[in-house]
Design a protein around this motif. Structure first.
Motif, PDB file in Angstrom:
ATOM      1  N   VAL A 137       0.832  -1.202   0.000  1.00 31.68           N
ATOM      2  CA  VAL A 137       0.000   0.000   0.000  1.00 31.68           C
ATOM      3  C   VAL A 137       0.869   1.257   0.000  1.00 31.68           C
ATOM      4  N   VAL A 138       1.859   1.290   0.877  1.00 30.26           N
ATOM      5  CA  VAL A 138       2.713   2.471   0.987  1.00 30.26           C
ATOM      6  C   VAL A 138       3.484   2.712  -0.313  1.00 30.26           C
ATOM      7  N   ALA A 139       4.001   1.643  -0.911  1.00 29.68           N
ATOM      8  CA  ALA A 139       4.757   1.795  -2.159  1.00 29.68           C
ATOM      9  C   ALA A 139       3.870   2.373  -3.257  1.00 29.68           C
ATOM     10  N   GLY A 140       2.611   1.924  -3.297  1.00 28.74           N
ATOM     11  CA  GLY A 140       1.692   2.458  -4.296  1.00 28.74           C
ATOM     12  C   GLY A 140       1.467   3.940  -4.129  1.00 28.74           C
ATOM     13  N   TRP A 141       1.293   4.376  -2.878  1.00 26.22           N
ATOM     14  CA  TRP A 141       1.066   5.793  -2.619  1.00 26.22           C
ATOM     15  C   TRP A 141       2.321   6.617  -2.834  1.00 26.22           C
ATOM     16  N   GLN A 142       3.473   6.062  -2.522  1.00 22.30           N
ATOM     17  CA  GLN A 142       4.722   6.810  -2.709  1.00 22.30           C
ATOM     18  C   GLN A 142       4.992   7.089  -4.182  1.00 22.30           C
ATOM     19  N   ARG A 143       4.456   6.243  -5.060  1.00 25.31           N
ATOM     20  CA  ARG A 143       4.617   6.500  -6.490  1.00 25.31           C
ATOM     21  C   ARG A 143       3.759   7.676  -6.949  1.00 25.31           C
ATOM     22  N   ARG A 144       2.708   7.985  -6.173  1.00 25.65           N
ATOM     23  CA  ARG A 144       1.794   9.048  -6.603  1.00 25.65           C
ATOM     24  C   ARG A 144       1.379   9.896  -5.399  1.00 25.65           C
ATOM     25  N   THR A 145       2.374  10.429  -4.734  1.00 22.49           N
ATOM     26  CA  THR A 145       2.075  11.253  -3.561  1.00 22.49           C
ATOM     27  C   THR A 145       1.280  12.495  -3.935  1.00 22.49           C
ATOM     28  N   HIS A 146       1.445  12.971  -5.165  1.00 18.62           N
ATOM     29  CA  HIS A 146       0.700  14.166  -5.589  1.00 18.62           C
ATOM     30  C   HIS A 146      -0.801  13.922  -5.584  1.00 18.62           C
ATOM     31  N   VAL A 147      -1.211  12.700  -5.917  1.00 12.32           N
ATOM     32  CA  VAL A 147      -2.640  12.371  -5.905  1.00 12.32           C
ATOM     33  C   VAL A 147      -3.138  12.250  -4.471  1.00 12.32           C
ATOM     34  N   HIS A 148      -2.346  11.631  -3.616  1.00 14.11           N
ATOM     35  CA  HIS A 148      -2.766  11.466  -2.228  1.00 14.11           C
ATOM     36  C   HIS A 148      -2.909  12.814  -1.530  1.00 14.11           C
ATOM     37  N   ARG A 149      -1.977  13.736  -1.776  1.00 15.99           N
ATOM     38  CA  ARG A 149      -2.094  15.060  -1.176  1.00 15.99           C
ATOM     39  C   ARG A 149      -3.362  15.759  -1.641  1.00 15.99           C
ATOM     40  N   ALA A 150      -3.659  15.644  -2.922  1.00 19.15           N
ATOM     41  CA  ALA A 150      -4.876  16.268  -3.450  1.00 19.15           C
ATOM     42  C   ALA A 150      -6.116  15.617  -2.844  1.00 19.15           C
ATOM     43  N   MET A 151      -6.060  14.299  -2.641  1.00 22.37           N
ATOM     44  CA  MET A 151      -7.182  13.610  -2.036  1.00 22.37           C
ATOM     45  C   MET A 151      -7.425  14.076  -0.613  1.00 22.37           C
ATOM     46  N   LEU A 152      -6.339  14.277   0.149  1.00 20.52           N
ATOM     47  CA  LEU A 152      -6.480  14.747   1.523  1.00 20.52           C
ATOM     48  C   LEU A 152      -7.176  16.105   1.555  1.00 20.52           C
ATOM     49  N   GLU A 153      -6.815  16.971   0.629  1.00 22.08           N
ATOM     50  CA  GLU A 153      -7.454  18.284   0.558  1.00 22.08           C
ATOM     51  C   GLU A 153      -8.912  18.155   0.129  1.00 22.08           C
ATOM     52  N   ALA A 154      -9.165  17.322  -0.881  1.00 18.63           N
ATOM     53  CA  ALA A 154     -10.536  17.142  -1.363  1.00 18.63           C
ATOM     54  C   ALA A 154     -11.420  16.542  -0.271  1.00 18.63           C
ATOM     55  N   ARG A 155     -10.867  15.609   0.475  1.00 18.94           N
ATOM     56  CA  ARG A 155     -11.616  14.959   1.551  1.00 18.94           C
ATOM     57  C   ARG A 155     -11.962  15.944   2.653  1.00 18.94           C
ATOM     58  N   ALA A 156     -11.078  16.916   2.880  1.00 15.70           N
ATOM     59  CA  ALA A 156     -11.304  17.901   3.937  1.00 15.70           C
ATOM     60  C   ALA A 156     -12.322  18.962   3.536  1.00 15.70           C
ATOM     61  N   THR A 157     -12.510  19.149   2.233  1.00 19.32           N
ATOM     62  CA  THR A 157     -13.369  20.245   1.777  1.00 19.32           C
ATOM     63  C   THR A 157     -14.674  19.804   1.156  1.00 19.32           C
ATOM     64  N   SER A 158     -14.806  18.530   0.840  1.00 21.54           N
ATOM     65  CA  SER A 158     -16.005  18.047   0.145  1.00 21.54           C
ATOM     66  C   SER A 158     -16.657  16.907   0.918  1.00 21.54           C
ATOM     67  N   ALA A 159     -17.903  17.115   1.318  1.00 24.12           N
ATOM     68  CA  ALA A 159     -18.643  16.064   2.027  1.00 24.12           C
ATOM     69  C   ALA A 159     -18.843  14.844   1.133  1.00 24.12           C
ATOM     70  N   ALA A 160     -19.055  15.079  -0.162  1.00 29.05           N
ATOM     71  CA  ALA A 160     -19.272  13.974  -1.092  1.00 29.05           C
ATOM     72  C   ALA A 160     -18.018  13.113  -1.216  1.00 29.05           C
ATOM     73  N   VAL A 161     -16.858  13.761  -1.261  1.00 31.69           N
ATOM     74  CA  VAL A 161     -15.601  13.012  -1.355  1.00 31.69           C
ATOM     75  C   VAL A 161     -15.342  12.257  -0.057  1.00 31.69           C
ATOM     76  N   ARG A 162     -15.632  12.879   1.082  1.00 36.30           N
ATOM     77  CA  ARG A 162     -15.468  12.184   2.379  1.00 36.30           C
ATOM     78  C   ARG A 162     -16.332  10.936   2.422  1.00 36.30           C
TER      79      ARG A 162
END
Length: 227
Positions: free
Chosen positions: A111-136
């Motif tokens: 799991v960690v290796a998969g995310w480390q390949r695309r940390t830019h997506v995970h960071r964006a997801m964290l922001e989207a999750r914090a701002t969008s009820a639908a994404v949460r």
């Protein structure tokens, strides 16, 4: 197959000849978003992503973007869906062969290796999750599936006597997935400008993951050795 004319986009997605024009436009938008997030760097925010520029990069109109996605957060969630293969690979490893501690460690590292390949997506997801009820909600639904997988594993190990009784399996699985979530966030944020020193940085990711594996095994088995 080797004879297929399906093409793989630069972001790694497959677009088959049979895909509708709409499918291709949606895939192009997601690929453009992936590139925009990667190019923007670790200090970027979703507000920095311009829909007009994104749509132009994908070769579609701005209105096309909003036809497929309600907003940028929804587009990030769609991009996230394409990373589930790594998570399911990890879930499959938990039910594989070998000592359970080794299986847990291999699953977590996958799991960690998969995310480390695309940390830019995970960071964006964290922001989207914090701002969008639908994404949460979408995120929670996704995690609930993996909670069920881990809970079933815990229950199976208890029924065979390999693991001792303990908290309800579902509650334990939820806590362990929460631990994973925080660990991934710590790792992907480690290279952000101004990020504070954290155990995952000071000790190195390997040491931090070893501690997480330790917590998983002791939480399930009450000891560091497993069957």
């Amino acid at each position: 197959g080797r004879g297929s004319r399906s093409r793989r986009t630069r972001a790694g997605r497959l677009v088959s000849p049979a895909a509708t024009r709409g499918d291709q436009r949606r895939a192009a938008l997601l690929e453009a978003l992936d590139h925009q997030l990667r190019d923007a760097g670790p200090d970027a925010r979703l507000d920095d992503i311009n829909v007009v520029d994104l749509s132009r990069r994908a070769g579609v109109t701005r209105s096309a973007f909003y036809f497929y996605f309600e907003n940028k957060a929804a587009a990030v969630a769609a991009l996230m869906d394409e990373m589930e293969d790594d998570a399911w690979d990890a879930a499959g490893l938990l039910g594989g062969d070998g000592a359970m501690r080794d299986r847990i460690e291999t699953a977590l590292r996958t799991v960690v290796a998969g995310w480390q390949r695309r940390t830019h997506v995970h960071r964006a997801m964290l922001e989207a999750r914090a701002t969008s009820a639908a994404v949460r909600q979408r995120w929670e639904q996704r995690i609930a599936v993996f909670v069920d997988v881990v809970a079933a594993l815990v229950e199976s190990e208890r029924e065979t006597g390999q693991a001792p009784p303990g908290p309800p399996a579902h509650a334990l699985a939820t806590a362990l997935l929460d631990l994973n979530d925080r660990t991934l966030e710590r790792i992907v944020r480690a290279d952000e400008p101004g990020a504070p020193d954290a155990p995952g940085q000071a000790l190195g990711h390997d040491a931090h993951l070893e501690a997480v594996v330790h917590l998983w095994t002791t939480a399930i088995y009450g000891r560091t050795t497993t069957p």
